[in-house]
Design an enzyme around this catalytic site. Structure first.
Site, PDB file in Angstrom:
ATOM      1  N   ASP A   3       0.689  -0.740   0.087  1.00 57.60           N
ATOM      2  CA  ASP A   3      -0.034  -0.086   0.187  1.00 57.60           C
ATOM      3  C   ASP A   3       0.836   1.509  -0.118  1.00 57.60           C
ATOM      4  O   ASP A   3       2.210   0.685   0.198  1.00 57.60           O
ATOM      5  CB  ASP A   3      -1.350   0.080   1.364  1.00 57.60           C
ATOM      6  CG  ASP A   3      -1.679   1.249   1.367  1.00 57.60           C
ATOM      7  OD1 ASP A   3      -2.307   1.730   0.499  1.00 57.60           O
ATOM      8  OD2 ASP A   3      -1.957   2.297   3.036  1.00 57.60           O
ATOM      9  N   SER A   4      -0.063   2.448   0.076  1.00 54.55           N
ATOM     10  CA  SER A   4       1.122   4.101  -0.387  1.00 54.55           C
ATOM     11  C   SER A   4       1.652   3.959   1.082  1.00 54.55           C
ATOM     12  O   SER A   4       2.521   4.659   1.070  1.00 54.55           O
ATOM     13  CB  SER A   4       0.502   4.760  -0.696  1.00 54.55           C
ATOM     14  OG  SER A   4      -0.781   5.074   0.514  1.00 54.55           O
ATOM     15  N   TYR A  35      -0.702   8.695  -2.598  1.00 56.91           N
ATOM     16  CA  TYR A  35      -1.158   8.279  -4.395  1.00 56.91           C
ATOM     17  C   TYR A  35      -2.089   8.633  -4.786  1.00 56.91           C
ATOM     18  O   TYR A  35      -2.719   9.068  -6.073  1.00 56.91           O
ATOM     19  CB  TYR A  35      -1.329   6.436  -3.941  1.00 56.91           C
ATOM     20  CG  TYR A  35      -0.300   5.600  -4.434  1.00 56.91           C
ATOM     21  CD1 TYR A  35       1.484   6.208  -3.809  1.00 56.91           C
ATOM     22  CD2 TYR A  35      -0.026   4.400  -4.496  1.00 56.91           C
ATOM     23  CE1 TYR A  35       2.395   5.227  -3.966  1.00 56.91           C
ATOM     24  CE2 TYR A  35       1.047   2.881  -4.112  1.00 56.91           C
ATOM     25  CZ  TYR A  35       2.512   4.038  -3.903  1.00 56.91           C
ATOM     26  OH  TYR A  35       3.631   2.905  -4.077  1.00 56.91           O
ATOM     27  N   GLY A  36      -3.157   8.707  -3.608  1.00 55.74           N
ATOM     28  CA  GLY A  36      -4.580   9.495  -3.955  1.00 55.74           C
ATOM     29  C   GLY A  36      -4.311  10.691  -5.547  1.00 55.74           C
ATOM     30  O   GLY A  36      -5.371  10.491  -6.349  1.00 55.74           O
ATOM     31  N   CYS A  67      -4.229  -1.630  -1.513  1.00 56.93           N
ATOM     32  CA  CYS A  67      -4.211  -0.446  -1.713  1.00 56.93           C
ATOM     33  C   CYS A  67      -5.140  -0.150  -3.502  1.00 56.93           C
ATOM     34  O   CYS A  67      -4.841  -0.916  -4.215  1.00 56.93           O
ATOM     35  CB  CYS A  67      -3.202   0.423  -2.391  1.00 56.93           C
ATOM     36  SG  CYS A  67      -2.753   2.341  -2.349  1.00 56.93           S
ATOM     37  N   ASN A  68      -6.586   0.275  -3.101  1.00 59.29           N
ATOM     38  CA  ASN A  68      -7.675   0.924  -3.875  1.00 59.29           C
ATOM     39  C   ASN A  68      -6.970   1.199  -5.356  1.00 59.29           C
ATOM     40  O   ASN A  68      -6.947   1.789  -6.785  1.00 59.29           O
ATOM     41  CB  ASN A  68      -8.717   1.462  -3.366  1.00 59.29           C
ATOM     42  CG  ASN A  68      -8.925   1.097  -2.654  1.00 59.29           C
ATOM     43  OD1 ASN A  68     -10.464   0.278  -3.042  1.00 59.29           O
ATOM     44  ND2 ASN A  68      -9.089  -0.052  -1.485  1.00 59.29           N
ATOM     45  N   THR A  69      -5.898   2.436  -5.108  1.00 61.28           N
ATOM     46  CA  THR A  69      -5.227   3.125  -6.152  1.00 61.28           C
ATOM     47  C   THR A  69      -5.389   2.504  -6.755  1.00 61.28           C
ATOM     48  O   THR A  69      -4.706   2.456  -8.267  1.00 61.28           O
ATOM     49  CB  THR A  69      -5.053   4.829  -5.279  1.00 61.28           C
ATOM     50  OG1 THR A  69      -5.599   5.620  -4.359  1.00 61.28           O
ATOM     51  CG2 THR A  69      -4.505   5.667  -6.445  1.00 61.28           C
ATOM     52  N   GLU A 146      -2.615   8.826   8.287  1.00 58.71           N
ATOM     53  CA  GLU A 146      -0.961   8.622   8.370  1.00 58.71           C
ATOM     54  C   GLU A 146      -0.509   9.530   9.586  1.00 58.71           C
ATOM     55  O   GLU A 146       0.211   9.801  10.043  1.00 58.71           O
ATOM     56  CB  GLU A 146      -0.252   9.337   6.555  1.00 58.71           C
ATOM     57  CG  GLU A 146      -0.789   9.037   5.813  1.00 58.71           C
ATOM     58  CD  GLU A 146       0.219   7.340   5.673  1.00 58.71           C
ATOM     59  OE1 GLU A 146       1.510   6.820   5.757  1.00 58.71           O
ATOM     60  OE2 GLU A 146      -0.658   5.986   5.140  1.00 58.71           O
ATOM     61  N   CYS A 178     -10.824   2.656   0.245  1.00 60.84           N
ATOM     62  CA  CYS A 178      -9.845   3.326   0.008  1.00 60.84           C
ATOM     63  C   CYS A 178      -9.354   2.117   1.892  1.00 60.84           C
ATOM     64  O   CYS A 178     -10.171   2.524   2.387  1.00 60.84           O
ATOM     65  CB  CYS A 178      -9.424   4.292   0.663  1.00 60.84           C
ATOM     66  SG  CYS A 178      -7.619   5.114   0.875  1.00 60.84           S
ATOM     67  N   THR A 179      -8.524   1.732   1.541  1.00 62.70           N
ATOM     68  CA  THR A 179      -7.633   1.023   2.794  1.00 62.70           C
ATOM     69  C   THR A 179      -7.457   1.785   4.031  1.00 62.70           C
ATOM     70  O   THR A 179      -7.329   1.005   5.361  1.00 62.70           O
ATOM     71  CB  THR A 179      -6.799  -0.118   2.344  1.00 62.70           C
ATOM     72  OG1 THR A 179      -5.660   0.425   1.610  1.00 62.70           O
ATOM     73  CG2 THR A 179      -7.447  -0.685   1.729  1.00 62.70           C
ATOM     74  N   HIS A 180      -7.110   2.755   3.559  1.00 62.50           N
ATOM     75  CA  HIS A 180      -7.365   3.527   4.969  1.00 62.50           C
ATOM     76  C   HIS A 180      -8.629   3.847   5.572  1.00 62.50           C
ATOM     77  O   HIS A 180      -8.388   4.432   7.167  1.00 62.50           O
ATOM     78  CB  HIS A 180      -6.122   4.959   3.815  1.00 62.50           C
ATOM     79  CG  HIS A 180      -5.170   5.423   4.600  1.00 62.50           C
ATOM     80  ND1 HIS A 180      -4.550   4.572   3.653  1.00 62.50           N
ATOM     81  CD2 HIS A 180      -3.793   5.518   4.504  1.00 62.50           C
ATOM     82  CE1 HIS A 180      -3.123   4.824   3.227  1.00 62.50           C
ATOM     83  NE2 HIS A 180      -2.498   5.603   4.190  1.00 62.50           N
TER      84      HIS A 180
HETATM   85  N1  DGL Z   1      -4.658   3.627   1.294  1.00 69.81           N
HETATM   86  C1  DGL Z   1      -4.892   3.789  -0.819  1.00 69.81           C
HETATM   87  C2  DGL Z   1      -6.420   3.647  -0.861  1.00 69.81           C
HETATM   88  O1  DGL Z   1      -6.331   2.447  -0.981  1.00 69.81           O
HETATM   89  C3  DGL Z   1      -4.104   4.953  -1.068  1.00 69.81           C
HETATM   90  C4  DGL Z   1      -4.102   6.491  -0.518  1.00 69.81           C
HETATM   91  C5  DGL Z   1      -3.297   7.296  -1.173  1.00 69.81           C
HETATM   92  O2  DGL Z   1      -2.337   6.914  -0.460  1.00 69.81           O
HETATM   93  O3  DGL Z   1      -4.135   8.597  -1.040  1.00 69.81           O
HETATM   94  O4  DGL Z   1      -6.213   3.741  -1.778  1.00 69.81           O
END
Ligand code: DGL
Length: 265
Positions: A3-4, A35-36, A67-69, A146, A178-180
């Site tokens: 993931d990011s 990453y988003g 990570c979804n992105t 984060e 988003c996994t966050h």
């Molecule tokens: N956790 C990530 C996701 O699921 C990316 C978050 C990010 O870095 O913007 O998209």
């Protein structure tokens, strides 16, 4: 898996709980998060680089894009070029969302990159479930996680503003795309209302991983030792250890530093 940053730890938790005997290597690319907001082409390059690292240096039998992105940016290509199975979080998440809805009005929230890519819109359409889908990008949520700030007044104010269209759309289920975001579940639930079911992709993804490993006869059965869990970060290693341990639990004990020679990091 990768993931990011800390978000994929939600998926790591589910994987460790479901498959305690499997060895796990987690890469948190905190040196290049978030990453988003990035161009999807750039995120794709990061995803290819990390996958290459996992294959070359850890000889992994499967890659989980937690990570979804990165799933939106790179999953199709990774599946084509990677010699081991690659699993993303979008399809398992979309299936779990559709299974949760009662009134057929569903929502997805994610990063600007994920929502803008149309990946969830496509995944939901493929199921042909005849649901009404509302999507919203939530820029800023990842940065709060984060920083370890998951329950503050500021994140609540931001959530009220960003989630308003989904409250108006009267969705009965909301996918945290988003996994966050599962780390913000309490705040999101306060804003959406207790009746809205929050769905995340972690458990659904973990079940996909175990099904796939079982089909390939590659699942580690009972062994006399549990799995070994290794954590790597391209950012501040000590910060990753401190917050990561708080978010994941005691399995996150040590963090190894990573640099990306190709990109100069
Ligand atoms: N956790 C990530 C996701 O699921 C990316 C978050 C990010 O870095 O913007 O998209």
């Amino acid at each position: 898996m990768f993931d990011s940053g800390f978000g994929g730890l939600t998926v790591a938790r589910a994987l460790i709980d479901l498959m305690p005997n499997e060895d796990l290597v987690y890469v948190g690319d905190t040196g290049r998060y978030p990453y988003g907001p990035r161009d999807l082409g750039e995120v794709r390059d990061f995803a290819l680089e990390i996958t290459e690292h996992l294959l070359r240096n850890h000889d992994v039998k499967m890659v989980v894009v937690a990570c979804n992105t990165a799933s939106a940016a790179a999953l199709d290509e990774l599946k084509k070029i990677t010699p081991v199975p690659v699993i993303g979080v979008i399809e398992p998440g979309a299936a779990a969302l559709l299974g949760a809805s009662r009134n057929g009005r569903v929502g997805v929230i994610g990063t600007v990159g994920t929502i803008g890519s149309g990946a969830y819109q496509r995944a939901v359409t493929q199921h042909n479930a005849g649901v009404e889908l509302s999507c919203a990008a939530c820029p800023g949520f990842v940065e709060f996680v984060e920083r370890g700030e998951t329950d503050s007044e500021q994140v609540h104010v931001l959530a009220e503003r960003l989630l308003a269209p989904l409250v108006d759309a009267d969705v009965d289920s909301l996918l945290l795309g988003c996994t966050h975001y599962p780390f913000l579940a309490r705040t999101i639930s306060d804003v959406m209302g207790r009746d809205v079911v929050l769905v995340d992709s972690a458990d659904a993804t973990a079940f996909c991983v175990s099904d796939l490993l079982r089909e390939a006869n590659a699942l580690r059965g009972d062994t006399d030792r549990g799995g070994v869990h290794r954590f790597e970060s391209s950012g501040d290693v000590e910060a990753f250890r401190a917050l990561g341990r708080q978010l994941l639990g005691p399995e996150l004990d040590e963090v190894v530093g990573l640099t990306w020679p190709e990109s100069g990091n």
